[in-house]
Design a protein around this motif. Sequence first.
Motif, PDB file in Angstrom:
ATOM      1  N   TYR A 165      92.584  32.390  40.816  1.00  0.00           N
ATOM      2  CA  TYR A 165      92.699  30.964  41.128  1.00  0.00           C
ATOM      3  C   TYR A 165      93.760  30.377  40.221  1.00  0.00           C
ATOM      4  N   HIS A 178      93.859  33.434  45.491  1.00  0.00           N
ATOM      5  CA  HIS A 178      92.991  32.684  46.382  1.00  0.00           C
ATOM      6  C   HIS A 178      93.805  31.666  47.164  1.00  0.00           C
ATOM      7  N   TYR A 179      93.482  31.522  48.426  1.00  0.00           N
ATOM      8  CA  TYR A 179      94.304  30.681  49.308  1.00  0.00           C
ATOM      9  C   TYR A 179      94.290  29.213  48.906  1.00  0.00           C
ATOM     10  N   MET A 180      93.304  28.759  48.099  1.00  0.00           N
ATOM     11  CA  MET A 180      93.289  27.363  47.648  1.00  0.00           C
ATOM     12  C   MET A 180      93.905  27.202  46.266  1.00  0.00           C
ATOM     13  N   ILE A 184      91.064  24.335  44.050  1.00  0.00           N
ATOM     14  CA  ILE A 184      89.628  24.491  44.294  1.00  0.00           C
ATOM     15  C   ILE A 184      88.793  23.889  43.166  1.00  0.00           C
ATOM     16  N   MET A 241      93.315  35.968  55.336  1.00  0.00           N
ATOM     17  CA  MET A 241      94.110  34.742  55.241  1.00  0.00           C
ATOM     18  C   MET A 241      95.591  35.054  55.070  1.00  0.00           C
ATOM     19  N   ARG A 245      96.787  33.297  58.399  1.00  0.00           N
ATOM     20  CA  ARG A 245      96.479  31.953  57.887  1.00  0.00           C
ATOM     21  C   ARG A 245      96.763  30.861  58.912  1.00  0.00           C
ATOM     22  N   GLU A 249      93.847  28.347  60.208  1.00  0.00           N
ATOM     23  CA  GLU A 249      93.856  26.930  59.848  1.00  0.00           C
ATOM     24  C   GLU A 249      93.936  26.035  61.079  1.00  0.00           C
ATOM     25  N   LYS A 254      92.990  22.951  57.271  1.00  0.00           N
ATOM     26  CA  LYS A 254      93.737  23.426  56.115  1.00  0.00           C
ATOM     27  C   LYS A 254      92.779  23.983  55.064  1.00  0.00           C
ATOM     28  N   ASN A 255      93.118  25.153  54.565  1.00  0.00           N
ATOM     29  CA  ASN A 255      92.271  25.840  53.582  1.00  0.00           C
ATOM     30  C   ASN A 255      90.833  26.019  54.070  1.00  0.00           C
ATOM     31  N   VAL A 257      88.859  23.992  55.513  1.00  0.00           N
ATOM     32  CA  VAL A 257      88.027  22.897  55.037  1.00  0.00           C
ATOM     33  C   VAL A 257      86.856  22.627  55.965  1.00  0.00           C
ATOM     34  N   ARG A 260      83.905  24.750  55.079  1.00  0.00           N
ATOM     35  CA  ARG A 260      83.223  24.321  53.872  1.00  0.00           C
ATOM     36  C   ARG A 260      82.392  23.066  54.135  1.00  0.00           C
TER      37      ARG A 260
END
Length: 275
Positions: A165, A178-180, A184, A241, A245, A249, A254-255, A257, A260
């Motif tokens: 990260y 990590h993609y974020m 994050i 990802m 990606r 997305e 995006k990411n 989201v 989550r």
Amino acid sequence: MSETLLKTLTKLHFTEYEAKAYLALLEESPLTGYAVAKKSGVPRSRIYETLDHLAGRGDILVSPGTTPQYTPIPAKELIKNRRREANDHFKLAEKSLAEFEQSSHDRDNIWNITGRNEIIDKVKNCIATAQTRILLEVMEEEYEEVEEELRQATLRGVNVTIIAYGDISSDFAHVHLHYMGSAIKEEYGGNWIVISADDVEVVAGIVSLGTDSRAAWTRHVGLVMPITEVMIHDLYLMEIMKEHRDELEKTFGKNLVNLRRKFSIHPDFKKHYLK
């Protein structure tokens, strides 16, 4: 030939034939194999096998030639060697049994670690004792503190894989960004670190609360297995990802989201572990 001496040698891990052959040579040497058999009473069909065992163990010496001759090492040297071997066995047994006892105890417990520095120290210890593989989920601040230990682990032949990260790069480990990235942190409200060493030991915890930071360390398979597998599934996601990606997305935002948000129990969908 003294029965007492024969019994004494058998207690030093000599077979009856080996004891007879050694005592015959101690009484007179050098001797050929034939002469040792004749003097000791060891059957000729077994004498060379017996002498080979004694020579392989270092209890007698062989002079090469068309007809090899045999001579014993001095009795004092024999006793010294046996005493050293026994001490080595006792030391190994003591160490191995202590480690087994501790390992057995550890496998059934989950230990709490308090304080950021203490958590980092435990992670370093896991790295130092790893022999095969390290999986590490880490943010860039903490990575800088364990980087040298990780480098030394790779020099021992340990495979080091990092879920990173933030801005983390390495010339010795397999790094999966990590993609974020570091963004994050805002969602989770802090930094965490997770390590799995050799699939037998894990440390997992929050490290952004200073002396109030908390982590768990365990060898309990009930936690080691799921934590390790979650990290492996994170690696699956990183690979997916990286390759798909844009398409993902489009579906999940995006990411990711929307995923989550879907699985959050909080109205702002953010994590609220740190309260």
